[in-house]
Enzyme design. Structure first.
Site, PDB file in Angstrom:
ATOM      1  N   GLU A  35       0.838  -1.167  -0.125  1.00 39.38           N
ATOM      2  CA  GLU A  35       0.017   0.029  -0.149  1.00 39.38           C
ATOM      3  C   GLU A  35       0.845   1.276  -0.061  1.00 39.38           C
ATOM      4  O   GLU A  35       1.922   1.273   0.632  1.00 39.38           O
ATOM      5  CB  GLU A  35      -0.949   0.054   1.257  1.00 39.38           C
ATOM      6  N   CYS A 239      -6.773   1.120   2.487  1.00 38.38           N
ATOM      7  CA  CYS A 239      -7.636   2.049   2.557  1.00 38.38           C
ATOM      8  C   CYS A 239      -7.382   3.047   1.261  1.00 38.38           C
ATOM      9  O   CYS A 239      -8.281   3.841   1.090  1.00 38.38           O
ATOM     10  CB  CYS A 239      -7.500   2.825   4.009  1.00 38.38           C
ATOM     11  N   ASN A 369     -12.440  -3.190  -0.194  1.00 37.07           N
ATOM     12  CA  ASN A 369     -11.431  -3.253   1.013  1.00 37.07           C
ATOM     13  C   ASN A 369     -12.062  -2.984   2.464  1.00 37.07           C
ATOM     14  O   ASN A 369     -12.537  -1.892   2.723  1.00 37.07           O
ATOM     15  CB  ASN A 369     -10.229  -2.409   0.792  1.00 37.07           C
ATOM     16  N   GLU A 370     -12.111  -4.049   3.076  1.00 33.27           N
ATOM     17  CA  GLU A 370     -12.666  -4.125   4.307  1.00 33.27           C
ATOM     18  C   GLU A 370     -13.735  -3.150   4.631  1.00 33.27           C
ATOM     19  O   GLU A 370     -13.774  -2.391   5.458  1.00 33.27           O
ATOM     20  CB  GLU A 370     -11.435  -3.904   5.526  1.00 33.27           C
TER      21      GLU A 370
HETATM   22  O1  AHR Z   1      -2.346  -1.613   6.572  1.00 31.58           O
HETATM   23  C1  AHR Z   1      -2.892  -0.463   6.974  1.00 31.58           C
HETATM   24  C2  AHR Z   1      -4.352  -0.304   6.909  1.00 31.58           C
HETATM   25  O2  AHR Z   1      -4.892  -1.083   7.724  1.00 31.58           O
HETATM   26  C3  AHR Z   1      -5.174  -0.642   5.397  1.00 31.58           C
HETATM   27  O3  AHR Z   1      -4.884   0.697   4.679  1.00 31.58           O
HETATM   28  C4  AHR Z   1      -6.425  -0.783   5.941  1.00 31.58           C
HETATM   29  O4  AHR Z   1      -6.888  -1.601   4.797  1.00 31.58           O
HETATM   30  C5  AHR Z   1      -6.413  -1.398   7.177  1.00 31.58           C
HETATM   31  O5  AHR Z   1      -7.160  -0.932   8.077  1.00 31.58           O
END
Ligand code: AHR
Length: 629
Positions: A35, A239, A369-370
Site C-alpha cells: 500500500e 484504505c 477493501n474491508e
Molecule cells: O494496512 C494499513 C491499513 O489497515 C489499510 O490501509 C487498511 O485496509 C487497514 O485498516
C-alpha cells in the site's frame, strides 16, 4: 550448541493412511500486501528522487503544503527576477501547475530553483542519474539551463547544460555522473538568460533501478521485496483504494500513460501520490519479482473512515451515484483488458504502447477493501461482481469481509459472499500475539464448501521477536489449512523511517538503507519454503499441553523436497517428534534454518540426520528441508 535433529519414529501408517494424510494446498499461499502508506511509493519504492516534481502539492494533501513544497527559489551571483506558479498554459490539463522563472538580470550565474528531494537526495560516487524536465520559453532569447547535483553547501558533484530554444513545451533529458557520495544532496536548476521560462515535470532517477527499468523501482527496496519470494502482490492498498470520499477513490486509469498526463492525487495517509508508480509499473514489478498481480479496486464506495471518522468507528462511507455505476463497472472491465487483452483491443493497445505487448496474465481482481457492510456497499458490490463474473469467468474475484476477525461486518461480509458464491473473501485483522497463538485452529473449523479465504492484511501489532514468532506459529496453521486459505499477506509491507503512518511494518527504510524486521524473516522463511501438498501428523506434540508449539509439513512436488516447519513460541524448550517414515528414502543431510531471538536473522546449516527426539529452543523456529534420494 546444535542439538540432534530427531528420531525416525517407526510409523504404523499404511500407504492408504499416508494418502489420506495428504491434501493439495494453494499454490498462491504467501504473498505481499503493498500500500502507498508511510511513503511506500513516492519517496520510497518508486525511485524518483525529486519531490513534488510537477508542482502539484496542495494544502489539502498535507497541512502547509503548496506547489513550491520541497522547492526553493534560487537566484545566484547577483541575478534577480521572480518566480511564480502558473496554470494558464499547462504541459497537460491533468497536470495544471508549472513554474515560471521571470529572469530580469541573469547576473554572473543565473537564476532558478533547488529541489531537496524527500529530505535530501542520496547520490553515490561514480553512479549515473537521469535528469529530465519540460521547458517552454515564454519570452526572451534562447538560454542555457544547467542542472547540477550539489551538496547543500554548493559543491558540484556533476552537471549538464541544455540549450532551451523552443517556444512550446519540450522535454529535455540527459545523464549526470556523480563524483562524490552524499546522503543529502540537492538538485539545482539554473537558467542563464533574460526572459521568461516555464518549467514542469522535473525528474531525477538513478540509472540503476530494480532490473534497470526506466521509471522504475529503487534497486535495494525492489530486491528486498523480491527476496521475499512472494507468490502474489496485492496493490495499491488498503484504505488508499477506497479513498477518503468518492473523489479520492483510486482510479487506475489516472495512473497510466505518459507521466506528465497522469493525474496526481491526495493520499488518504496525508500526503501526495504522483502516480509515477501506476498500474503499468505495478504489473511490471509483479512480473519482475515473479509474483501474480492482485489489484484491489474499490467496490464503488469510499472508505467508511472518510472525513476523519476513524475515531467514531466509521460512518463516512459514500457510494458512487447509481447513474455513474455503468461507467465505474466499465473501468473494472477495462482494467482486465489492460492486463490481459490483445494488443488489438483498446486497452491492450495502451499496455503495448507502454512497452508491454504481452499480457500480464491477471488471474485475480479484488473488489472492495474491508468495507462497512451497508446496503449501499452490497448493492454496488453485487452489480460489479455479477458483471465481472459474467464477462470474465477466468478471473477469480476476491470479495471482502470487513476490517476485523469477527463482528458485524465480518458476518455480513461472509453472508454476501456466500449468497453470491464469490470464490475468495478477504479477511483483515491486526491482533495481539496471544490472539494469533490462541486462534491457531481458526481455519480448521472453516467450511470447505464455502468461499476460500484471502487473509489480505494481518499482523500481530509489533516487531518484537514474540510478534514474529507468534505470526510464524499462525502461518503453520495457514499452511495446514491451505485447502481453504488460498492466500495470505502480512500488512503493511513498507514504511519510511520518520514518515510512518502505521506501525508495525514489514520493512523499514530511509533514503539510504533498507531495514527488514524479524517479521520479514518469518515471512521469507515461509514463502521461500512453500509446497503444494500438506502432510499431516509429521510433527507431533501435545497441543493441549503446548499451545505455544506449532508445526507444519509440506511437499514440493516439483523438487520432491519435504519441508517441515516447527515453531516454539513459548518461553521454555520444547520436545516434538518428527515422523518421516512414510516418505521413503531421503538424503542423509538436510538444510536446517533456525530463527532465534539472539540473532534475529535466520541462520542456515546443513546437518546429517541423527536419531533422537527433537528439542526446540524457547522462542525459536526451524525450517528443515529434506531432499529425496
Ligand atoms: O494496512 C494499513 C491499513 O489497515 C489499510 O490501509 C487498511 O485496509 C487497514 O485498516
Amino acid at each position: 550448541m546444535q542439538r540432534p535433529l530427531f528420531t525416525f519414529i517407526i510409523a504404523l501408517y499404511s500407504t492408504a493412511t499416508f494418502a489420506q494424510r495428504q491434501k493439495a494446498i494453494s499454490p498462491d499461499l504467501f504473498g505481499i500486501f503493498f500500500e502507498d502508506i508511510s511513503y511506500a511509493a513516492d519517496g520510497g519504492l518508486y525511485a524518483e528522487l525529486i519531490q513534488n516534481r510537477s508542482f502539484e502539492y496542495t494544502g489539502s494533501d498535507h497541512r502547509g503544503w503548496n506547489p513550491m513544497t520541497a522547492w526553493e527559489y534560487t537566484p545566484k551571483g547577483f541575478a534577480y527576477g521572480k518566480i511564480s506558479v502558473e496554470t494558464k498554459s499547462p504541459l497537460n490539463e491533468n497536470n495544471p501547475h508549472y513554474v515560471v522563472l521571470d529572469i530580469q538580470d541573469a547576473g554572473q550565474e543565473g537564476l532558478g530553483l533547488t529541489n531537496y528531494g524527500f529530505n535530501g537526495i542520496s547520490v553515490k560516487e561514480g553512479e549515473q542519474y537521469d535528469v529530465s524536465f519540460f521547458a517552454n520559453r515564454l519570452a526572451g532569447n534562447a538560454m542555457p539551463v544547467t542542472v547540477s547535483l550539489r551538496s547543500k553547501k554548493g559543491d558540484i558533484y556533476g552537471e549538464t547544460t541544455f540549450d532551451i530554444k523552443d517556444k512550446n513545451w519540450q522535454k529535455y533529458a540527459a545523464s549526470i555522473t556523480v563524483n562524490k557520495s552524499d546522503d543529502s544532496a540537492c538538485v539545482v536548476i539554473i537558467a542563464k538568460g533574460i526572459g521568461e521560462l516555464a518549467l514542469d515535470q522535473v525528474s531525477l532517477f538513478p540509472k540503476k533501478t530494480f532490473k534497470d527499468r526506466p521509471n522504475g523501482m529503487r534497486a535495494d527496496l525492489g530486491q528486498a521485496i523480491a527476496d521475499l519470494h512472494p507468490k502474489f502482490m496485492r496493490f495499491p492498498g488498503g484504505c488508499l483504494v477506497h479513498g477518503d470520499g468518492i473523489a479520492n477513490i483510486y482510479n487506475w486509469k489516472n495512473t497510466i500513460g505518459p507521466l506528465e498526463a497522469r493525474v496526481d492525487q491526495r493520499n488518504i495517509w496525508n500526503y501526495h501520490q504522483s502516480m509515477g508508480l501506476g498500474y503499468f509499473e505495478y504489473f511490471r514489478f509483479c512480473e519482475d519479482i515473479g509474483a501474480k498481480p492482485v489489484p484491489i479496486l474499490a467496490a464503488a464506495v469510499s472508505c467508511q473512515n472518510s472525513g476523519g471518522t476513524w475515531a467514531i468507528g466509521g460512518t463516512g462511507q459514500k457510494g458512487i451515484p447509481m447513474q455513474d455505476m455503468q461507467a465505474y463497472i466499465q473501468d473494472v472491465l477495462d482494467l482486465i483488458e489492460f492486463a490481459n487483452g490483445p494488443v488489438t483491443s483498446a486497452w491492450g493497445a495502451r499496455r503495448a504502447a507502454a512497452g508491454h505487448p504481452e499480457p500480464f496474465h491477471l488471474e485475480y481482481v479484488g473488489i472492495g477493501n474491508e468495507d462497512k457492510m451497508t446496503p449501499g456497499f452490497e448493492e454496488r458490490f453485487t452489480m460489479i461482481y455479477n458483471v465481472v463474473k459474467a464477462k470474465h469467468p477466468e478471473i477469480t474475484v476476491i470479495g471482502t469481509a470487513g476490517p476485523f476477525s469477527e463482528g458485524e461486518d465480518y458476518e455480513k461480509g461472509w453472508e454476501i459472499v456466500n449468497k453470491l458464491k464469490v470464490p475468495v473473501v478477504d479477511e483483515h485483522y491486526y491482533n495481539d500475539p496471544e490472539w494469533f497463538l490462541k486462534n491457531n485452529l481458526r481455519y480448521d473449523k472453516y467450511d470447505r464448501k464455502k468461499a476460500k479465504v484471502y487473509v489480505g492484511e494481518y499482523a500481530s501489532k509489533g516487531n518484537r521477536f514474540i510478534n514474529a514468532i507468534s505470526e510464524a506459529a499462525y502461518m503453520t496453521s495457514l499452511e495446514r489449512n491451505g485447502d481453504v486459505v488460498h492466500m495470505a499477506s502480512y500488512a503493511p509491507l513498507l514504511a519510511k523511517k520518520g514518515n510512518t503512518n502505521w506501525n508495525p511494518d514489514l520493512i523499514y527504510f530511509d533514503n539510504t538503507g533498507v531495514y527488514p524486521t524479524v517479521n520479514y524473516y518469518v515471512q521469507q522463511l515461509f514463502s521461500a519454503n512453500t509446497g503444494d501438498v500438506y502432510i499431516s501428523d509429521v510433527v507431533t506434540f501435545d497441543r493441549k499441553k503446548d499451545s505455544t508449539l506449532a508445526a507444519s509439513c509440506v511437499k514440493d512436488t516439483k523438487t520432491g523436497d519435504i519441508i517441515v516447519k516447527i515453531v516454539n513460541a513459548g518461553g521454555t524448550d520444547a520436545k516434538v517428534n518428527v515422523n518421516l517414515k512414510a516418505f521413503g528414502a531421503l538424503q542423509s543431510k538436510a538444510n536446517v534454518t533456525i530463527l532465534k531471538e539472539d540473532r534475529g536473522v535466520p541462520v542456515s546449516i546443513e546437518t546429517a540426520l541423527t536419531k533422537g527426539s527433537m528439542t526446540l529452543d524457547a522462542l525459536s523456529m526451524q525450517v528443515i528441508r529434506f531432499h529425496r534420494k
